[in-house]
Scaffold this motif. Sequence first.
Motif, PDB file in Angstrom:
ATOM      1  N   TRP A 128      72.573  35.021  -3.123  1.00 37.20           N
ATOM      2  CA  TRP A 128      71.207  35.532  -3.219  1.00 37.20           C
ATOM      3  C   TRP A 128      71.238  36.915  -3.862  1.00 37.20           C
ATOM      4  O   TRP A 128      72.303  37.549  -3.986  1.00 37.20           O
ATOM      5  CB  TRP A 128      70.553  35.595  -1.844  1.00 37.20           C
ATOM      6  N   THR A 129      70.106  37.391  -4.238  1.00 39.74           N
ATOM      7  CA  THR A 129      69.983  38.749  -4.798  1.00 39.74           C
ATOM      8  C   THR A 129      69.861  39.740  -3.654  1.00 39.74           C
ATOM      9  O   THR A 129      69.047  39.548  -2.735  1.00 39.74           O
ATOM     10  CB  THR A 129      68.758  38.846  -5.720  1.00 39.74           C
ATOM     11  N   SER A 130      70.674  40.747  -3.691  1.00 43.46           N
ATOM     12  CA  SER A 130      70.675  41.730  -2.590  1.00 43.46           C
ATOM     13  C   SER A 130      69.313  42.403  -2.462  1.00 43.46           C
ATOM     14  O   SER A 130      68.599  42.607  -3.456  1.00 43.46           O
ATOM     15  CB  SER A 130      71.745  42.793  -2.838  1.00 43.46           C
ATOM     16  N   PRO A 131      68.940  42.802  -1.264  1.00 38.65           N
ATOM     17  CA  PRO A 131      67.655  43.472  -1.051  1.00 38.65           C
ATOM     18  C   PRO A 131      67.615  44.829  -1.779  1.00 38.65           C
ATOM     19  O   PRO A 131      68.650  45.455  -2.023  1.00 38.65           O
ATOM     20  CB  PRO A 131      67.600  43.660   0.462  1.00 38.65           C
ATOM     21  N   ASN A 132      66.418  45.260  -2.101  1.00 38.15           N
ATOM     22  CA  ASN A 132      66.198  46.573  -2.732  1.00 38.15           C
ATOM     23  C   ASN A 132      65.538  47.467  -1.686  1.00 38.15           C
ATOM     24  O   ASN A 132      64.366  47.284  -1.336  1.00 38.15           O
ATOM     25  CB  ASN A 132      65.337  46.418  -3.966  1.00 38.15           C
ATOM     26  N   ILE A 133      66.296  48.475  -1.213  1.00 36.90           N
ATOM     27  CA  ILE A 133      65.792  49.371  -0.160  1.00 36.90           C
ATOM     28  C   ILE A 133      65.962  50.815  -0.656  1.00 36.90           C
ATOM     29  O   ILE A 133      67.059  51.217  -1.078  1.00 36.90           O
ATOM     30  CB  ILE A 133      66.566  49.170   1.157  1.00 36.90           C
ATOM     31  N   THR A 134      64.883  51.589  -0.608  1.00 36.51           N
ATOM     32  CA  THR A 134      64.912  52.994  -1.061  1.00 36.51           C
ATOM     33  C   THR A 134      64.478  53.917   0.068  1.00 36.51           C
ATOM     34  O   THR A 134      63.905  53.462   1.085  1.00 36.51           O
ATOM     35  CB  THR A 134      64.010  53.186  -2.284  1.00 36.51           C
ATOM     36  N   ASP A 135      64.686  55.221  -0.172  1.00 39.75           N
ATOM     37  CA  ASP A 135      64.277  56.196   0.839  1.00 39.75           C
ATOM     38  C   ASP A 135      64.004  57.540   0.150  1.00 39.75           C
ATOM     39  O   ASP A 135      64.627  57.877  -0.860  1.00 39.75           O
ATOM     40  CB  ASP A 135      65.373  56.369   1.896  1.00 39.75           C
ATOM     41  N   ASN A 136      63.058  58.308   0.692  1.00 42.64           N
ATOM     42  CA  ASN A 136      62.639  59.550   0.043  1.00 42.64           C
ATOM     43  C   ASN A 136      63.702  60.645   0.149  1.00 42.64           C
ATOM     44  O   ASN A 136      63.700  61.603  -0.621  1.00 42.64           O
ATOM     45  CB  ASN A 136      61.322  60.052   0.632  1.00 42.64           C
TER      46      ASN A 136
END
Length: 388
Positions: free
Chosen positions: A31-39
Amino acid sequence: MEYKELPEVIYCPADITIETWYRSPYVNVTWTSPNITDNVGILEIVSNYHSGDVFHLGVTTVVYNATDTALNFNHCHFTITVIDVEKPYFENCSLDIAVPNVPGSAYSNVTWTIPTAYDNSRIPPHVTSDADPGDVFPLYDTIVTYTAVDESNNVELCRFKVTVYDVDFPYFTNFTDDVQVFIDSIHSNVTVDWDPPYPADNSGVLPLLESTHQPGDTFQIGVTMVTYTATDETGNTMTHTFTVTIRVAFTDLRTILFNGTDDVDILQVSAIAVNRGKGRDLTDNEIDDLEVMLLSMSSASEDIGNREPKVMTEELINVTTTVIDRKKNMAQQIDIVLASEILLKKIVTRQTNTTVKKSSERVASNIELVENAVWSFHFETKEKLLDS
């Protein structure tokens, strides 16, 4: 300054449903890895599974945990469902089987190697069958089915045909004896009846019966071969043959008188000739033949025959009276009566093993032991002349 904002999940894979690999209880899932960001920045992303891992049958939850530098955390999760759509499979499923029937029966016991069922799940499937090795199978074709069902209710069948072929021939429960019919010389053919043979077969199914002739057919003078053929459903055949012989009574009698024979009852043939000639005037030659028969039989040393004395007596009376009616010469009539008396004595002594009374007494007394024997008026009249 304290940061409380959680990492943001931009993309999280959707739930995945996937089939196992062929003949396997698992599958590699990507699967395509999740996209998680943070400020303030992601410190780490931890997952319990990774794209490309092996997943077994069932439902597995994949979790991604993201932690930012301020120790705030968020997660992304989805399920991977590995399903089994693959049928079980059989090894050594039997080929079609063909065996002969047990002789004289409509069945056979049949054996085979029980097939083995497997499943990609590695869990043995549940197997049922509608027949077992050693069972009794009827004639002709039967389909045997083994059914395997796995934990996911996938079904596979093992099917083969058991053929019990019929090697037994049909048979007849009764037979028709050779038929012999005498006719008069004014005829050239006659209709003949008989009881047909009855066919049967080990299968219990009545065989097809065919014949070259049928009862009631017309037959010409001579010997005709009649053949019945019984054919069962498998094509096995059995035949029964007999002869229909049409003979001319007076012609046969003349042949016997001139050529002699060891296997013909002359008295019987003579009586048949007289009976067949009733309704017409017998020729002088035919009467002469009957006279010669009576005289030659009375002077012969051999036995007159071995049939019922009453029947033979009635035949003798019939033939003798027929000749006397036409022979008007007194001397000839006396010779015929004397010859008949001798023949009657032969009949009585052989059948009753008694001593016959002397010939000067009434001829009727010589056959009193023969049930219902009747002495004709002609004989009584001629005896009076003999006594005088």
